[in-house]
Design a protein around this motif. Structure first.
Motif, PDB file in Angstrom:
ATOM      1  N   SER A  48       0.981  -1.294  -0.083  1.00 28.24           N
ATOM      2  CA  SER A  48      -0.074   0.084  -0.002  1.00 28.24           C
ATOM      3  C   SER A  48       0.939   1.379  -0.051  1.00 28.24           C
ATOM      4  O   SER A  48       0.660   2.204  -0.860  1.00 28.24           O
ATOM      5  CB  SER A  48      -1.003   0.120   1.442  1.00 28.24           C
ATOM      6  N   GLN A  49       2.004   1.351   0.809  1.00 24.47           N
ATOM      7  CA  GLN A  49       2.781   2.441   0.730  1.00 24.47           C
ATOM      8  C   GLN A  49       3.519   2.587  -0.664  1.00 24.47           C
ATOM      9  O   GLN A  49       3.815   3.790  -0.898  1.00 24.47           O
ATOM     10  CB  GLN A  49       3.979   2.143   1.943  1.00 24.47           C
ATOM     11  N   MET A  50       3.666   1.411  -1.263  1.00 25.18           N
ATOM     12  CA  MET A  50       4.463   1.668  -2.485  1.00 25.18           C
ATOM     13  C   MET A  50       3.632   2.519  -3.561  1.00 25.18           C
ATOM     14  O   MET A  50       4.109   3.098  -4.440  1.00 25.18           O
ATOM     15  CB  MET A  50       4.977   0.359  -2.935  1.00 25.18           C
ATOM     16  N   VAL A  51       2.266   1.988  -3.575  1.00 28.79           N
ATOM     17  CA  VAL A  51       1.207   2.539  -4.327  1.00 28.79           C
ATOM     18  C   VAL A  51       1.240   4.077  -3.886  1.00 28.79           C
ATOM     19  O   VAL A  51       1.069   4.906  -4.885  1.00 28.79           O
ATOM     20  CB  VAL A  51      -0.091   1.881  -4.194  1.00 28.79           C
ATOM     21  N   VAL A  52       1.150   4.426  -2.671  1.00 28.57           N
ATOM     22  CA  VAL A  52       1.241   5.845  -2.368  1.00 28.57           C
ATOM     23  C   VAL A  52       2.454   6.481  -2.899  1.00 28.57           C
ATOM     24  O   VAL A  52       2.078   7.592  -3.553  1.00 28.57           O
ATOM     25  CB  VAL A  52       1.220   6.113  -0.759  1.00 28.57           C
ATOM     26  N   ALA A  53       3.539   5.915  -3.005  1.00 35.38           N
ATOM     27  CA  ALA A  53       4.674   6.548  -3.470  1.00 35.38           C
ATOM     28  C   ALA A  53       4.751   6.930  -4.783  1.00 35.38           C
ATOM     29  O   ALA A  53       4.800   7.905  -5.456  1.00 35.38           O
ATOM     30  CB  ALA A  53       6.104   5.640  -3.237  1.00 35.38           C
ATOM     31  N   LEU A  54       3.852   5.786  -5.699  1.00 35.67           N
ATOM     32  CA  LEU A  54       3.656   6.066  -7.029  1.00 35.67           C
ATOM     33  C   LEU A  54       2.563   7.080  -7.279  1.00 35.67           C
ATOM     34  O   LEU A  54       2.953   8.064  -8.154  1.00 35.67           O
ATOM     35  CB  LEU A  54       3.142   5.026  -7.625  1.00 35.67           C
ATOM     36  N   LYS A  55       1.807   7.283  -6.703  1.00 35.13           N
ATOM     37  CA  LYS A  55       0.728   8.320  -6.724  1.00 35.13           C
ATOM     38  C   LYS A  55       1.124   9.687  -6.255  1.00 35.13           C
ATOM     39  O   LYS A  55       0.928  10.747  -7.000  1.00 35.13           O
ATOM     40  CB  LYS A  55      -0.569   8.048  -6.049  1.00 35.13           C
ATOM     41  N   ASP A  56       1.739   9.676  -5.194  1.00 39.17           N
ATOM     42  CA  ASP A  56       2.621  10.789  -4.868  1.00 39.17           C
ATOM     43  C   ASP A  56       3.693  11.602  -5.637  1.00 39.17           C
ATOM     44  O   ASP A  56       4.149  12.736  -5.759  1.00 39.17           O
ATOM     45  CB  ASP A  56       3.195  10.904  -3.497  1.00 39.17           C
ATOM     46  N   SER A  57       4.351  10.711  -6.580  1.00 37.98           N
ATOM     47  CA  SER A  57       5.243  11.368  -7.610  1.00 37.98           C
ATOM     48  C   SER A  57       4.695  12.486  -8.647  1.00 37.98           C
ATOM     49  O   SER A  57       5.226  13.059  -9.214  1.00 37.98           O
ATOM     50  CB  SER A  57       5.661  10.076  -8.311  1.00 37.98           C
ATOM     51  N   ALA A  58       3.163  12.326  -8.445  1.00 32.20           N
ATOM     52  CA  ALA A  58       2.356  13.427  -9.360  1.00 32.20           C
ATOM     53  C   ALA A  58       2.839  14.717  -8.743  1.00 32.20           C
ATOM     54  O   ALA A  58       2.630  15.655  -9.600  1.00 32.20           O
ATOM     55  CB  ALA A  58       0.966  13.179  -9.463  1.00 32.20           C
ATOM     56  N   LEU A  59       2.950  14.936  -7.643  1.00 29.31           N
ATOM     57  CA  LEU A  59       3.269  16.138  -6.987  1.00 29.31           C
ATOM     58  C   LEU A  59       4.519  16.866  -7.405  1.00 29.31           C
ATOM     59  O   LEU A  59       4.517  18.115  -7.415  1.00 29.31           O
ATOM     60  CB  LEU A  59       3.483  16.012  -5.456  1.00 29.31           C
TER      61      LEU A  59
END
Length: 289
Positions: A205-216
């Motif tokens: 789940s945290q890896m998916v968060v990292a992927l999504k937060d790269s959009a910042l």
């Protein structure tokens, strides 16, 4: 007990049910009204016409905007995930150290970077790297995104690993220490493998968060998928289709990452099936011999 009551609560009476139904109808009507207003606004801007989708069948739209954006997202996410896993393992073990200074330093590090929003971390690191010329100008945004994601997600993963190790039976480490194994050996060969396997869903789940937060990273001028989608929408004046395509691509990337990580988790669990404490005991017995 009356027929209108349940074990946990009193069922609503006829008047309350009529009131609930009324509010449900009102909410649905408001949502339909908002949806209609959005539809009218988009239709007036010409965002719902079929020609707005034509750029996505052209090669240049992908080679100039979308593919570089996908590449930027994957590079930032992959680098930050790997570094965050390493940092998280180090900090998680550090918080369990017998040495109080190490525990304090690791704890302060984790609590601080977990509390700071990841966007603030990215902006701060960008300013630091630019001020002291740590990286070349073309790599500043990428470095800031990777470092910001690594610090935040590494701190979260550290807590995941720490809680996973603490959840294991104390008897395993006590038995290993009793036969002369060093604490480093116990952590490396007995506790950490079991903890990581048990906490893999949270780590995924945290890896998916990292992927999504790269959009910042688009706020720093980094070329990633969201920024590329906005540029494409500005060039062709098709913001809605561009954002829809970007959302679909992000869903595909996140689903692919989740699928890959889930398969790794199943492989690890199947490899350890029937082992667990038994395997730990075998390790202790081998050390004793």
């Amino acid at each position: 007990m009356s027929s209108g009551a349940t074990v946990l609560y009193d069922a609503p009476g006829p008047k309350a049910r009529r009131l609930y139904n009324f509010f449900s109808v009102v909410v649905v009507a408001v949502l339909i009204g908002i949806g209609y207003l959005i539809y009218v606004a988009l239709d007036e801007k010409g965002q719902l016409t079929s020609d707005k989708w034509d750029p996505f069948v052209e090669k240049t739209s992908w080679t100039t905007y979308l593919l570089p954006g996908i590449q930027g997202t994957l590079v930032a996410a992959a680098a930050s995930i790997v570094l965050a896993l390493i940092l998280g393992a180090v900090l998680g073990i550090g918080r369990l150290s017998d040495h109080r200074p190490i525990r304090i330093v690791a704890g302060v590090f984790v609590e601080f970077f977990r509390a700071v929003p990841v966007l603030i971390l990215m902006i701060f690191m960008y300013q630091v790297f630019a001020e002291y010329e740590v990286f070349k100008s073309k790599y500043l945004a990428l470095a800031a995104v990777i470092v910001g994601l690594t610090l935040y997600n590494g701190s979260v993963i550290a807590e995941i690993i720490r809680s996973g190790i603490n959840s294991l039976p104390k008897g395993q480490s006590e038995a290993a220490l009793a036969v002369g194994m060093r604490k480093g050996q116990v952590m490396r060969t007995i506790l950490l493998p079991q903890a990581i396997t048990a906490m893999l869903p949270a780590i995924i789940s945290q890896m998916v968060v990292a992927l999504k937060d790269s959009a910042l990273g688009y706020l720093l001028g980094y070329t990633e998928l969201v920024r590329s989608g906005q540029q494409l929408g500005a060039y062709y004046s098709n913001y809605l289709p561009a954002l829809i395509v970007v959302a679909v691509i992000m869903i595909i990337l996140n689903s692919a990452l989740t699928l890959l990580a889930t398969r790794v988790e199943k492989r690890l669990r199947s490899g350890r099936k029937g082992k667990g404490p038994v395997d730990a005991q075998a390790t202790v017995d081998a050390a004793a011999r």
